[in-house]
Design a protein around this motif. Structure first.
Motif, PDB file in Angstrom:
ATOM      1  N   UNK A  48       0.758  -1.286  -0.091  1.00 16.27           N
ATOM      2  CA  UNK A  48       0.034  -0.090  -0.179  1.00 16.27           C
ATOM      3  C   UNK A  48       0.847   1.375   0.062  1.00 16.27           C
ATOM      4  N   UNK A  49       1.873   1.194   0.745  1.00 19.27           N
ATOM      5  CA  UNK A  49       2.978   2.386   0.787  1.00 19.27           C
ATOM      6  C   UNK A  49       3.559   2.608  -0.436  1.00 19.27           C
ATOM      7  N   UNK A  50       3.964   1.319  -1.331  1.00 20.45           N
ATOM      8  CA  UNK A  50       4.807   1.521  -2.439  1.00 20.45           C
ATOM      9  C   UNK A  50       3.721   2.034  -3.592  1.00 20.45           C
ATOM     10  N   UNK A  51       2.555   1.547  -3.598  1.00 17.83           N
ATOM     11  CA  UNK A  51       1.242   2.173  -4.430  1.00 17.83           C
ATOM     12  C   UNK A  51       1.037   3.679  -4.112  1.00 17.83           C
ATOM     13  N   UNK A  52       0.881   4.024  -2.859  1.00 19.15           N
ATOM     14  CA  UNK A  52       0.751   5.341  -2.640  1.00 19.15           C
ATOM     15  C   UNK A  52       1.893   6.356  -3.151  1.00 19.15           C
TER      16      UNK A  52
END
Length: 195
Positions: A111-115
């Motif tokens: 999720x952090x990578x995607x954000x």
């Protein structure tokens, strides 16, 4: 924070001007809805500017007092800030929890990578942003973080030199910088993923 305003008339007008500038007719059947589709797409692929979509990172007590290497990998998609063309690839992430600290909920890494990928980016900044946010979630107590991001940049592949647009960025912190054996183990896990 809303990244694309509700009143999109100015944006639609600008996109029609861009279409005209490249020699297209924005009123032809195939392009009539294109400005609205682009605006909708931007809301999705640039969601990283919307603080309301910033992921909440779940952490847990490290009840087992583990300091084992934790590894995760996955895909990412981003946009180059220099030409607004995509770059994309795989990320390989690892960290060593502090035995008396907290551990990450593993799904939050993606999720952090995607954000952070959902912004105009540089691959180098992207790796730093990811590590910084995850480190902060653990109160900067993890023993070390490592991320390798392999990417294909269309701004190099389809324009300019029109050459292989591959790029790899590695960011290592803490024990990953000082422990050669640990670093080798991390890179070995990457090799196993790529087989």
């Amino acid at each position: 924070m809303e990244i694309i305003p509700t009143n999109t008339q100015n944006i639609e007008h600008a996109l029609k001007l861009i279409l005209e500038t490249i020699g297209e007719n924005p009123n032809r059947e195939g392009l009539q809805g294109t400005p609205q589709r682009i605006i909708k797409m931007w809301q999705e692929i640039f969601r990283g500017y919307d603080n309301s979509q910033k992921p909440t990172i779940t952490t847990f007590e490290n009840d087992e007092h583990t300091s084992d290497l934790v590894f995760d990998s996955g895909d990412y998609f981003s946009m180059c800030e220099h030409h607004m063309l995509p770059f994309f690839g795989k990320y390989y992430f690892a960290y060593i929890p502090h035995p008396d600290g907290r551990i990450l909920g593993i799904s939050k890494i993606a999720r952090v990578v995607g954000y952070f990928s959902a912004r105009l980016q540089l691959q180098e900044r992207l790796a730093k942003d990811i590590i910084d946010m995850l480190s902060e979630a653990l109160n900067n107590q993890a023993l070390g973080f490592a991320i390798v991001m392999k990417g294909t940049h269309l701004c190099k592949s389809m324009r300019g030199v029109k050459n292989n647009g591959k790029m790899t960025v590695a960011r290592l912190t803490g024990i990953f910088q000082t422990d050669n054996e640990l670093r080798k183990e991390f890179y070995k896990l990457i090799d196993l993923q790529d087989e």
